[in-house]
Design a protein around this motif. Structure first.
Motif, PDB file in Angstrom:
ATOM      1  N   PRO A 113       0.787  -1.244   0.000  1.00 20.25           N
ATOM      2  CA  PRO A 113       0.000   0.000   0.000  1.00 20.25           C
ATOM      3  C   PRO A 113       0.814   1.287   0.000  1.00 20.25           C
ATOM      4  N   GLN A 114       2.067   1.244   0.462  1.00 26.27           N
ATOM      5  CA  GLN A 114       2.864   2.471   0.456  1.00 26.27           C
ATOM      6  C   GLN A 114       3.273   2.875  -0.957  1.00 26.27           C
ATOM      7  N   PHE A 115       3.162   1.937  -1.917  1.00 25.66           N
ATOM      8  CA  PHE A 115       3.541   2.221  -3.297  1.00 25.66           C
ATOM      9  C   PHE A 115       2.347   2.336  -4.232  1.00 25.66           C
ATOM     10  N   SER A 116       1.275   1.580  -3.954  1.00 26.43           N
ATOM     11  CA  SER A 116       0.156   1.551  -4.898  1.00 26.43           C
ATOM     12  C   SER A 116      -1.077   0.928  -4.250  1.00 26.43           C
ATOM     13  N   ASP A 117      -2.243   1.310  -4.766  1.00 29.41           N
ATOM     14  CA  ASP A 117      -3.495   0.677  -4.343  1.00 29.41           C
ATOM     15  C   ASP A 117      -3.810  -0.557  -5.174  1.00 29.41           C
ATOM     16  N   LEU A 118      -3.003  -0.797  -6.197  1.00 24.56           N
ATOM     17  CA  LEU A 118      -3.245  -1.942  -7.070  1.00 24.56           C
ATOM     18  C   LEU A 118      -2.921  -3.243  -6.349  1.00 24.56           C
ATOM     19  N   GLU A 119      -3.688  -4.257  -6.675  1.00 26.39           N
ATOM     20  CA  GLU A 119      -3.569  -5.554  -6.020  1.00 26.39           C
ATOM     21  C   GLU A 119      -3.322  -6.626  -7.081  1.00 26.39           C
ATOM     22  N   ASP A 120      -2.250  -7.383  -6.912  1.00 26.39           N
ATOM     23  CA  ASP A 120      -1.960  -8.491  -7.817  1.00 26.39           C
ATOM     24  C   ASP A 120      -2.569  -9.770  -7.258  1.00 26.39           C
ATOM     25  N   ASP A 121      -2.816 -10.739  -8.127  1.00 25.84           N
ATOM     26  CA  ASP A 121      -3.242 -12.073  -7.701  1.00 25.84           C
ATOM     27  C   ASP A 121      -2.068 -13.023  -7.878  1.00 25.84           C
ATOM     28  N   ILE A 122      -1.848 -13.849  -6.867  1.00 20.77           N
ATOM     29  CA  ILE A 122      -0.777 -14.844  -6.900  1.00 20.77           C
ATOM     30  C   ILE A 122      -1.400 -16.219  -6.700  1.00 20.77           C
ATOM     31  N   THR A 123      -0.967 -17.163  -7.532  1.00 21.97           N
ATOM     32  CA  THR A 123      -1.397 -18.550  -7.413  1.00 21.97           C
ATOM     33  C   THR A 123      -0.162 -19.423  -7.227  1.00 21.97           C
ATOM     34  N   VAL A 124      -0.193 -20.241  -6.188  1.00 24.14           N
ATOM     35  CA  VAL A 124       0.886 -21.194  -5.920  1.00 24.14           C
ATOM     36  C   VAL A 124       0.272 -22.586  -5.984  1.00 24.14           C
ATOM     37  N   GLU A 125       0.763 -23.393  -6.925  1.00 24.13           N
ATOM     38  CA  GLU A 125       0.298 -24.769  -7.044  1.00 24.13           C
ATOM     39  C   GLU A 125       1.483 -25.683  -6.791  1.00 24.13           C
ATOM     40  N   ILE A 126       1.283 -26.672  -5.934  1.00 28.62           N
ATOM     41  CA  ILE A 126       2.366 -27.569  -5.540  1.00 28.62           C
ATOM     42  C   ILE A 126       1.967 -28.997  -5.871  1.00 28.62           C
ATOM     43  N   GLN A 127       2.795 -29.633  -6.662  1.00 29.13           N
ATOM     44  CA  GLN A 127       2.513 -30.997  -7.106  1.00 29.13           C
ATOM     45  C   GLN A 127       3.552 -31.937  -6.505  1.00 29.13           C
ATOM     46  N   SER A 128       3.078 -32.986  -5.861  1.00 29.61           N
ATOM     47  CA  SER A 128       3.989 -33.991  -5.331  1.00 29.61           C
ATOM     48  C   SER A 128       4.629 -34.755  -6.478  1.00 29.61           C
ATOM     49  N   LEU A 129       5.914 -35.027  -6.332  1.00 31.84           N
ATOM     50  CA  LEU A 129       6.658 -35.825  -7.291  1.00 31.84           C
ATOM     51  C   LEU A 129       7.110 -37.105  -6.583  1.00 31.84           C
ATOM     52  N   GLU A 130       7.696 -38.014  -7.327  1.00 26.13           N
ATOM     53  CA  GLU A 130       8.201 -39.241  -6.707  1.00 26.13           C
ATOM     54  C   GLU A 130       9.203 -38.892  -5.607  1.00 26.13           C
ATOM     55  N   LEU A 131      10.069 -37.911  -5.904  1.00 26.75           N
ATOM     56  CA  LEU A 131      11.005 -37.390  -4.904  1.00 26.75           C
ATOM     57  C   LEU A 131      10.766 -35.890  -4.779  1.00 26.75           C
ATOM     58  N   GLY A 132      10.194 -35.447  -3.680  1.00 24.60           N
ATOM     59  CA  GLY A 132       9.971 -34.026  -3.466  1.00 24.60           C
ATOM     60  C   GLY A 132       8.702 -33.509  -4.114  1.00 24.60           C
ATOM     61  N   CYS A 133       8.779 -32.254  -4.569  1.00 20.34           N
ATOM     62  CA  CYS A 133       7.613 -31.619  -5.177  1.00 20.34           C
ATOM     63  C   CYS A 133       8.050 -30.523  -6.137  1.00 20.34           C
ATOM     64  N   GLU A 134       7.086 -30.068  -6.936  1.00 20.83           N
ATOM     65  CA  GLU A 134       7.322 -28.955  -7.844  1.00 20.83           C
ATOM     66  C   GLU A 134       6.289 -27.878  -7.568  1.00 20.83           C
ATOM     67  N   MET A 135       6.770 -26.643  -7.490  1.00 24.63           N
ATOM     68  CA  MET A 135       5.896 -25.502  -7.257  1.00 24.63           C
ATOM     69  C   MET A 135       5.763 -24.716  -8.556  1.00 24.63           C
ATOM     70  N   ASN A 136       4.526 -24.437  -8.939  1.00 26.60           N
ATOM     71  CA  ASN A 136       4.238 -23.568 -10.074  1.00 26.60           C
ATOM     72  C   ASN A 136       3.680 -22.269  -9.502  1.00 26.60           C
ATOM     73  N   PHE A 137       4.386 -21.177  -9.733  1.00 30.89           N
ATOM     74  CA  PHE A 137       4.043 -19.861  -9.188  1.00 30.89           C
ATOM     75  C   PHE A 137       3.567 -18.974 -10.333  1.00 30.89           C
ATOM     76  N   THR A 138       2.424 -18.313 -10.149  1.00 34.18           N
ATOM     77  CA  THR A 138       1.894 -17.386 -11.153  1.00 34.18           C
ATOM     78  C   THR A 138       1.495 -16.087 -10.456  1.00 34.18           C
ATOM     79  N   GLN A 139       1.968 -14.972 -10.983  1.00 32.73           N
ATOM     80  CA  GLN A 139       1.558 -13.664 -10.473  1.00 32.73           C
ATOM     81  C   GLN A 139       0.994 -12.856 -11.622  1.00 32.73           C
ATOM     82  N   GLU A 140      -0.228 -12.374 -11.442  1.00 34.72           N
ATOM     83  CA  GLU A 140      -0.851 -11.466 -12.406  1.00 34.72           C
ATOM     84  C   GLU A 140      -0.508 -10.055 -11.944  1.00 34.72           C
ATOM     85  N   ILE A 141       0.430  -9.441 -12.649  1.00 32.92           N
ATOM     86  CA  ILE A 141       1.008  -8.158 -12.243  1.00 32.92           C
ATOM     87  C   ILE A 141       0.246  -7.005 -12.892  1.00 32.92           C
TER      88      ILE A 141
END
Length: 166
Positions: free
Chosen positions: A89-117
């Motif tokens: 808020p100190q820089f802008s009233d604009l609000e971005d949307d962020i989506t974090v999707e995490i998929q389990s893998l055989e070893l560990g996981c993978e994160m898919n990050f999306t930000q609508e800027i």
């Protein structure tokens, strides 16, 4: 009224830990205050109420100034999906949307990050000006997340972050 448009940033990261651990790093205060928009030694406020309609807040103190990041959770589906708003808020009233999707893998996981800027347009901009702004904002945002994701990976895989000396 200010004209804006949206550019989308997508990033993927792999982690050598279960999806639950990465999801918790996005929602648990004791982890958030170590990597997300802050470092543990500069963090002044860390709040998280990870439920639909709940809010989160980080206040980082650097260079004699406070930097505040806030948002609201829109989707909370542990340990696979998190959608929330992001605003400084100190820089802008604009609000971005962020989506974090995490998929389990055989070893560990993978994160898919999306930000609508949200990109603010200056008066008289052409389509070419808007395209240049989209690339610049995306590049700057990606750089910030890149460094935060290095800390996130270290935190979830080792339990701590070794911050560089400044």
């Amino acid at each position: 009224m200010t004209k804006t448009s949206i550019t989308t940033l997508n990033m993927k990261r792999k982690f050598d830990v279960p999806a639950e651990k990465v999801f918790n790093a996005w929602t648990k205060v004791e982890m958030l205050k170590k990597w997300m928009f802050t470092m543990e030694h500069t963090n002044k406020v860390a709040k998280s109420d990870p439920r639909v309609g709940g809010t989160w807040e980080i206040v980082d103190h650097r260079g004699g100034k406070d930097y505040r990041a806030i948002g609201e959770y829109k989707v909370v589906e542990p340990p696979t999906k998190l959608v929330f708003t992001f605003k400084m808020p100190q820089f802008s009233d604009l609000e971005d949307d962020i989506t974090v999707e995490i998929q389990s893998l055989e070893l560990g996981c993978e994160m898919n990050f999306t930000q609508e800027i949200n990109v603010t347009h200056e008066e008289g901009w052409t389509i070419k000006d808007i395209e240049k702004a989209h690339e610049a904002w995306k590049k700057e945002t990606e750089q910030g997340w890149h460094y935060m994701f290095l800390g996130l990976k270290e935190l979830v895989e080792t339990g701590k972050i070794t911050y560089p000396s400044f």
